[in-house]
Design a protein around this motif. Sequence first.
Motif: not given
Length: 498
Positions: A2-29
């Motif tokens: 059974t493919e893991p991607s099909a058998a499991r509900t995809q866990p949520p990843g970080p999603t951008v709301a009020q902060a841009s992707p560039g800022f998020v990645i830059g701050l984490l780096v």
Amino acid sequence: MTEPSAARTQPPGPTVAQASPGFVIGLLVMSAFVMILNETIMSVALPRLILDLGVPATTVQWLTSGFLLTMAVVIPTTGYLLQRFTPRQVFLASMTLFSAGTLICALAPGFAILLGGRIVQASGTAVMIPLLMTTVMTLVPAERRGVMMGNITIVIAVAPAVGPMIGGVILDAFGWRWMFWSVLPLAVAMLTLGFVRLHLSSQTRSAPLDVVSVLISAVAFSGIVYGFSAIGAAAQGGGGAPPWVPIAVGVVALAVFVVRQLRLQRSEKALLDLHPFTYRPFVVAVVLSGMIFMCLLGAAAIMLPLYLQGVLGASPRATGLAVLPGGLVLGLLGRPVGRLFDRFGARPLVLPGSIMLAIALWLFAMMGSGTPLGVVIAVHVLLMAALGLMMTPLIAESLSALPSALYSHGSAIMATLQQVAGAAGTAGFVTIAAAASNGPPGSLDAAGLHAGFVAAGVVGLLTVLTAFFVPGKQAGDASPTTEAESGASQRSTPVAGH
């Protein structure tokens, strides 16, 4: 299977709301930069700490091994943390722990409190790296991941490049405590910036934390690494239990941990989902990354400064300057290597890089008390160039081989095994060097360090053999976005089912 991607509900990843992707990645780096700077700034201080704290080399190396071991124990929980809490909450907790640990280290009256502060620091650092990698894999299109990983390598590689130099200057001028006082304002600044501007929205789910798995993993990893450290003490006539006892306990606990995760992941309750191990490119990349970290942290970050200061008589400042060119080469290679990975895949980069790595480590093993400093610098540059060819492709290859549902667990697995390997390499190489030294117990001389570098050279040869298993770029890799989302491309083919 059974493919893991099909058998499991995809866990949520970080999603951008009020902060841009560039800022998020830059701050984490930049936050990761501060944390890595803290780790590498200590490398030139170990010989001084041996004298100031009155502890042998086999004890002081636990300031590094303990740091890495704590990361290895904490990192498996990040798959749970990234599902249960928002990226903002995880980031603020990480930076708060790191800042508190840095303050404890700066105020530490002796070795025990200093080690405790390093453990608190490591607890914060452990969460940051998987958060950074999961965020990049979530926000960056698959066809640009090599370049983005290369850009991250440029920024993060500056820390190990300038860390020893800064540490040497601070150590000569002010003493080892100021290594932590100098990092603390940077950590507080990142914490403040994240508190004010890092406003993200993301889906979370109430997932139970399997405390039993956490405890088992702690026994497993601590037993293995402590056993490596105890080998040197036993070789010098030290007391205590034989080294094979904690190693055996650790191996048994690790087996129990794996069996428990395989059982719990059927109901999506595992602390660490092991489905990524069903993907061959991921397995190969993880094994190679582990051996790389053994050599990078055990040989380059620990034994090389000990050799420069203890055998060649270099000052801490000169030691920092000696390793600066190699660190800069590692950083400068990040972006072009990332572009080459996006175009040609990992194999054409990793294979020659592994050969360069093995050559550099064996050249270190041939050095002695009469080796010119310029030769040491040149070999270190070769070593860093080899790592530059390997690190970015292996990270990008390993996570790109997985469906998006497994990004957080894949990054946690890779980071965990990297830290365990780094801790084992540090403990193993240093204790081998101590056992082979002719001086007083716990001291390191040229003969001992030669033995340690020989051990690292053997690991380098194993790296070359493993590199031949890195897959070449497949025709289907030209459009990797589908691969990341469905896990259906050739490069993501599972090895076997569970």
